[in-house]
Design an enzyme around this catalytic site. Structure first.
Site, PDB file in Angstrom:
ATOM      1  N   TYR A 181      -8.114  84.522  14.311  1.00 14.27           N
ATOM      2  CA  TYR A 181      -8.971  83.754  14.999  1.00 14.27           C
ATOM      3  C   TYR A 181      -8.811  82.977  15.345  1.00 14.27           C
ATOM      4  O   TYR A 181      -8.908  81.965  16.878  1.00 14.27           O
ATOM      5  CB  TYR A 181     -10.100  83.513  13.627  1.00 14.27           C
ATOM      6  CG  TYR A 181     -11.334  82.258  13.996  1.00 14.27           C
ATOM      7  CD1 TYR A 181     -12.254  82.876  14.350  1.00 14.27           C
ATOM      8  CD2 TYR A 181     -10.451  81.290  13.352  1.00 14.27           C
ATOM      9  CE1 TYR A 181     -13.380  82.613  14.305  1.00 14.27           C
ATOM     10  CE2 TYR A 181     -12.191  80.579  13.698  1.00 14.27           C
ATOM     11  CZ  TYR A 181     -12.685  81.174  14.454  1.00 14.27           C
ATOM     12  OH  TYR A 181     -13.917  80.457  14.846  1.00 14.27           O
ATOM     13  N   SER A 225     -13.713  76.547  19.000  1.00 16.35           N
ATOM     14  CA  SER A 225     -13.907  76.414  17.529  1.00 16.35           C
ATOM     15  C   SER A 225     -12.130  75.057  17.229  1.00 16.35           C
ATOM     16  O   SER A 225     -11.887  74.628  17.666  1.00 16.35           O
ATOM     17  CB  SER A 225     -13.413  77.169  16.450  1.00 16.35           C
ATOM     18  OG  SER A 225     -12.839  76.412  15.215  1.00 16.35           O
ATOM     19  N   LYS A 275      -9.625  82.202  19.572  1.00 13.50           N
ATOM     20  CA  LYS A 275     -10.961  80.755  20.116  1.00 13.50           C
ATOM     21  C   LYS A 275      -9.220  79.718  21.395  1.00 13.50           C
ATOM     22  O   LYS A 275     -10.343  79.434  21.758  1.00 13.50           O
ATOM     23  CB  LYS A 275     -11.039  79.751  18.825  1.00 13.50           C
ATOM     24  CG  LYS A 275     -11.732  80.468  18.017  1.00 13.50           C
ATOM     25  CD  LYS A 275     -12.819  81.103  18.805  1.00 13.50           C
ATOM     26  CE  LYS A 275     -14.029  81.571  17.874  1.00 13.50           C
ATOM     27  NZ  LYS A 275     -15.596  81.744  18.609  1.00 13.50           N
TER      28      LYS A 275
END
Length: 301
Positions: free
Chosen positions: A207, A192, A211
């Protein structure tokens, strides 16, 4: 460090990799043949982005995964296994894929990417039906917007277990099968832009870190598995206009994301398929251990 530990490390570093027994034409370590000279220009273009073999797509019931599935089939994939916790939610979409590509094998499997036993079972059944595993595209993932100071340890662990450990376990299982086949293959993780700079305005420490770790994991696996002809890469999407990023509660965030993007908009899921096909096709045969950012230029700011 003790002498024994030094010896152990030396034995690991110097361990001989298994010899390839394939012919030069079949060996995944050899350079691919260029297109035959008698092909027309359209045929050469088709050859360049030709996708061969079968793919596993995790998170297979999601929007990005289903776009990826159609793209791989359009470019020649002979079979797909869509793994998801709840593949039935994509029943109509999978039905359409069957209708569009009646000559291809498309199956679904219930798989929790955190569960090694489920992954092993799904690998076995996928090989039984499709015959081989040649590509793995990891789209399974979760996201949350909890402030780090308030985050429970369980939420932190769940995010990393699915996004990072789940990707590793699926890649490990697929790579083991590719090694048995002796065919090589490719693995594509979905990282991402959150792996490259901190999200705004939403708080996403778990998150973001999961990533970011995927970028490092891809490089490490690319280094280790290239000897088997297995390439490992990442895609880093920007904000994509999917159901996960839609709703009145997200309008402020959407306005912020768009205003901070040179193109002034979010990405369409279809716009991720070109880079994915590149990585999985003949065009990507020398791309290994890298990350492709697909974000409309958001990272320039």
């Amino acid at each position: 460090m003790s002498e024994n530990k030094e010896e152990d490390r030396a034995s690991l570093v110097n361990r001989q990799l298994p010899e390839m027994t394939l012919s030069t034409a079949e060996n995944p370590l050899t350079a691919p043949r260029p297109p035959p000279a008698d092909l027309s220009a359209p045929q050469r273009a088709q050859y360049r982005f030709q996708v061969k073999g079968n793919a596993i797509i995790t998170g297979g019931a999601g929007t990005l995964a289903l776009e990826a599935a159609q793209a791989l089939l359009e470019h020649g994939a002979s079979g797909l296994a869509l793994w998801d916790m709840n593949p039935d939610q994509a029943f109509e979409s999978v039905k359409l894929l069957h209708a569009k590509f009646p000559d291809r094998r498309i199956i679904t499997e219930v798989v929790d990417v955190r569960d090694e036993a489920q992954i092993a079972s799904a690998i076995e059944s996928t090989v039984k039906v499709l015959g081989s595993i040649d590509m793995l595209c990891c789209f399974a993932g979760v996201v949350g917007c909890t402030h780090a100071i308030d985050m429970a340890a369980a939420e932190w662990r769940r995010t990393h277990d699915i996004n990072l450990t789940g990707s590793f376990l699926c890649a490990q299982a697929a790579a083991r099968q590719m090694r048995v086949q002796g065919t090589g293959g490719c693995v594509v993780f979905t990282a991402s832009i959150s792996a490259h700079h901190t999200n705004y305005p939403q708080p996403q420490a778990a998150y973001n870190s999961s990533k970011t770790a995927l970028l490092s994991l891809a490089k490490s696996l690319a280094a280790e598995w290239s000897s088997y002809g297995i390439r490992v890469n990442c895609l880093s999407p920007g904000y994509m206009d999917t159901i996960l990023n839609f709703g009145p509660g997200l309008q402020r965030a959407r306005d912020s994301w768009n205003s901070r993007n040179p193109m002034g908009r979010m990405g369409h899921p279809w716009e991720l398929t070109g880079p994915l096909v590149t990585l999985c096709s003949n065009a990507g045969r020398y791309i290994n251990g890298t990350d492709i950012i697909v974000d409309g230029g958001a990272m320039v700011f």
